[in-house]
Motif scaffolding. Structure first.
Motif, mmCIF file in Angstrom:
data_model
loop_
_atom_site.group_PDB
_atom_site.id
_atom_site.type_symbol
_atom_site.label_atom_id
_atom_site.label_comp_id
_atom_site.label_asym_id
_atom_site.label_seq_id
_atom_site.Cartn_x
_atom_site.Cartn_y
_atom_site.Cartn_z
ATOM 1 N N HIS A 31 40.541 41.763 29.937
ATOM 2 C CA HIS A 31 39.442 41.523 30.353
ATOM 3 C C HIS A 31 39.816 41.634 32.589
ATOM 4 O O HIS A 31 40.906 41.795 32.734
ATOM 5 N N ALA A 32 38.372 42.200 32.506
ATOM 6 C CA ALA A 32 38.943 42.641 34.093
ATOM 7 C C ALA A 32 38.707 41.053 34.553
ATOM 8 O O ALA A 32 38.368 40.148 35.108
ATOM 9 N N ALA A 33 39.681 41.446 36.227
ATOM 10 C CA ALA A 33 39.858 40.280 36.998
ATOM 11 C C ALA A 33 38.791 40.082 37.927
ATOM 12 O O ALA A 33 38.167 41.205 38.208
ATOM 13 N N PRO A 34 39.022 38.344 38.215
ATOM 14 C CA PRO A 34 37.849 38.491 39.524
ATOM 15 C C PRO A 34 38.009 38.841 40.581
ATOM 16 O O PRO A 34 39.503 39.167 40.979
ATOM 17 N N ALA A 35 37.371 39.191 41.718
ATOM 18 C CA ALA A 35 37.744 40.189 42.501
ATOM 19 C C ALA A 35 39.049 38.891 43.632
ATOM 20 O O ALA A 35 39.020 40.259 44.387
ATOM 21 N N GLU A 36 38.899 38.003 43.810
ATOM 22 C CA GLU A 36 39.754 37.446 44.441
ATOM 23 C C GLU A 36 40.806 36.868 44.389
ATOM 24 O O GLU A 36 41.285 37.008 45.161
ATOM 25 N N VAL A 37 41.226 38.378 42.521
ATOM 26 C CA VAL A 37 42.897 38.329 42.682
ATOM 27 C C VAL A 37 43.203 39.236 43.490
ATOM 28 O O VAL A 37 44.583 39.223 43.877
ATOM 29 N N SER A 38 42.691 40.016 43.862
ATOM 30 C CA SER A 38 42.982 40.377 45.155
ATOM 31 C C SER A 38 42.904 41.149 46.297
ATOM 32 O O SER A 38 42.877 41.549 47.014
ATOM 33 N N ASP A 39 42.727 39.408 46.809
ATOM 34 C CA ASP A 39 41.695 39.257 47.827
ATOM 35 C C ASP A 39 43.007 39.287 48.929
ATOM 36 O O ASP A 39 44.503 39.113 49.255
ATOM 37 N N LEU A 56 44.181 44.142 35.165
ATOM 38 C CA LEU A 56 43.649 43.051 34.181
ATOM 39 C C LEU A 56 44.301 42.688 33.600
ATOM 40 O O LEU A 56 45.678 42.098 33.081
ATOM 41 N N PHE A 57 43.556 40.916 32.747
ATOM 42 C CA PHE A 57 44.443 40.529 32.105
ATOM 43 C C PHE A 57 44.376 40.675 30.552
ATOM 44 O O PHE A 57 43.131 41.060 30.187
ATOM 45 N N ALA A 58 45.688 40.189 29.981
ATOM 46 C CA ALA A 58 45.853 40.843 28.542
ATOM 47 C C ALA A 58 46.607 40.211 28.239
ATOM 48 O O ALA A 58 47.506 39.248 28.215
ATOM 49 N N TRP A 59 46.325 39.185 26.635
ATOM 50 C CA TRP A 59 46.702 38.085 25.706
ATOM 51 C C TRP A 59 46.203 39.276 24.684
ATOM 52 O O TRP A 59 45.663 39.135 24.298
ATOM 53 N N CYS A 60 47.786 38.245 23.889
ATOM 54 C CA CYS A 60 47.373 38.839 21.973
ATOM 55 C C CYS A 60 47.335 36.855 21.683
ATOM 56 O O CYS A 60 48.539 36.445 21.691
ATOM 57 N N GLU A 61 46.126 36.922 21.130
ATOM 58 C CA GLU A 61 45.469 35.861 20.761
ATOM 59 C C GLU A 61 46.083 35.376 19.059
ATOM 60 O O GLU A 61 45.010 36.340 18.456
ATOM 61 N N ARG A 62 46.206 34.737 18.570
ATOM 62 C CA ARG A 62 46.657 34.369 17.250
ATOM 63 C C ARG A 62 45.281 34.310 16.670
ATOM 64 O O ARG A 62 44.205 33.185 16.980
ATOM 65 N N THR A 112 40.662 44.344 18.667
ATOM 66 C CA THR A 112 41.207 44.728 20.158
ATOM 67 C C THR A 112 40.018 44.802 21.032
ATOM 68 O O THR A 112 38.821 45.412 20.249
ATOM 69 N N HIS A 113 39.891 43.886 22.184
ATOM 70 C CA HIS A 113 38.748 44.467 22.837
ATOM 71 C C HIS A 113 38.708 44.316 24.189
ATOM 72 O O HIS A 113 39.787 44.269 24.757
ATOM 73 N N GLY A 114 37.952 44.946 25.264
ATOM 74 C CA GLY A 114 38.206 45.598 26.143
ATOM 75 C C GLY A 114 39.613 46.594 26.553
ATOM 76 O O GLY A 114 39.442 47.050 27.603
ATOM 77 N N THR A 115 39.834 47.100 25.599
ATOM 78 C CA THR A 115 40.311 48.685 25.098
ATOM 79 C C THR A 115 40.187 49.935 26.223
ATOM 80 O O THR A 115 40.828 50.598 27.069
#
Length: 324
Positions: free
Chosen positions: A268-276, A247-253, A116-119
């Motif tokens: 992962h934190a989304a880039p600020a521009e996603v909320s522009d 936040l972007f989230a995914w479960c990768e094999r 788990t990463h970034g929880t």
């Protein structure tokens, strides 16, 4: 006759609902049988299914080929063919994998998470009380991600209802578990969207699949793998108007053994521009972020989806999937 007509009760809708429920339960029973097969059998079945898709060049095979031609135009034919085979193999395995995840206890499924990463990012965002938007691209196994999210926190998930009432009833069955009460499924329809704004304003968590093509008029065009793709503006509107953390989230094999696949969960934190507030800026950043995730391992991305059916007005471009 007039009295009989007035007193008659229309049992049609009730009968239809019962038939729909029965058909969904029969599908669930079949899925449960498949889900009880050993992992090594499921993987072999997946490989056989992928081989059949390629041999018959079924819809999945054709859509993947078209998408790769659009997204990877510089690849040599042999390279693209190898990627095509890898994608179909991974996709077919995921079909069987997901059936098992749907029909086994969620607590058992979560043992497949090796990393788990970034929880901590989600914990911090929830604690901040401004609301959290989980953007979950179709990469890896998003059903396992849904189960982890539901175990971790109550949330609302935006979904597009399937055309078949039986399929929708089936999905409601397979997604029911001890954490079902913690998940509110919100249809991607106008009036229901208000629920998402309210939940975020109350500091809650909302899950959205950001790479589904919206209806014409409900999005903006932005590059995705170098090709203009109609992209949802809803995520950006929710973020900009509520101040929610994205936040972007995914479960990768990360591995596959006889006793089952292993996954790494990423937040992962989304880039600020996603909320522009400017929707064009927001969708461009959204697509760029999803593309970055998909490029981690292209075979794990959902290339069987017709992402480019709608073309920019006035471009003269045709639907690339038409008649193919």
């Amino acid at each position: 006759m007039l009295w009989a007509a007035r007193g008659a009760v229309n049992h049609g809708p009730v009968r239809l609902r019962r038939m729909t429920s029965l058909a969904a339960r029969l599908l669930y029973a079949l899925a449960s049988l498949i889900g009880r097969l050993p992992w090594r059998w499921l993987m072999r079945l997946g490989d056989a299914l992928a081989a059949w898709w390629r041999w018959r060049d079924v819809r999945e095979s054709r859509v993947v080929r078209i998408n790769l031609e659009l997204a990877y135009p510089d690849l040599l034919p042999a390279q693209r063919d190898a990627m095509h085979a890898a994608i179909l193999r991974t996709t077919a395995r995921q079909v069987l994998e997901t059936i098992r995840l749907w029909t086994r206890p969620h607590a058992e499924n979560l043992t497949l998470l090796r990393e788990t990463h970034g929880t901590d990012l989600m914990d911090e965002a929830i604690a901040a009380g401004r609301g959290v938007i989980i953007a979950a691209p179709h990469h890896g196994n998003w059903e396992l991600l849904n189960q982890w999210l539901a175990w971790r926190t109550p949330l609302a998930i935006l979904y597009r209802p399937p055309e078949s009432a039986v399929v929708e009833a089936f999905l409601n069955l397979v997604r029911a578990d001890t954490d079902a009460a913690r998940v509110t499924q919100v249809r991607a329809e106008g009036p229901a969207i208000r629920q998402l704004f309210k939940r975020l304003n109350d500091g809650g968590v909302v899950g959205i699949l950001p790479d589904q093509q919206p209806k014409a008029g409900d999005g903006e065009f932005a590059p995705f793998f170098g090709v203009q793709a109609l992209t949802m503006t809803l995520l950006g509107r929710l973020a900009s108007r509520t101040g929610a953390t994205v936040l972007f989230a995914w479960c990768e094999r990360v591995d596959t053994h006889a006793d089952g696949p292993g996954f790494a969960l990423h937040l992962h934190a989304a880039p600020a521009e996603v909320s522009d507030p400017d929707p064009k800026v927001a969708v461009a950043a959204l697509n760029e972020a999803v593309e970055h995730i998909a490029r981690r391992d292209p075979a794990q991305y959902q290339w069987t989806y017709k992402r480019y059916t709608l073309r920019p007005p006035g471009s003269g471009e045709q639907n690339p999937y038409w008649n193919r």
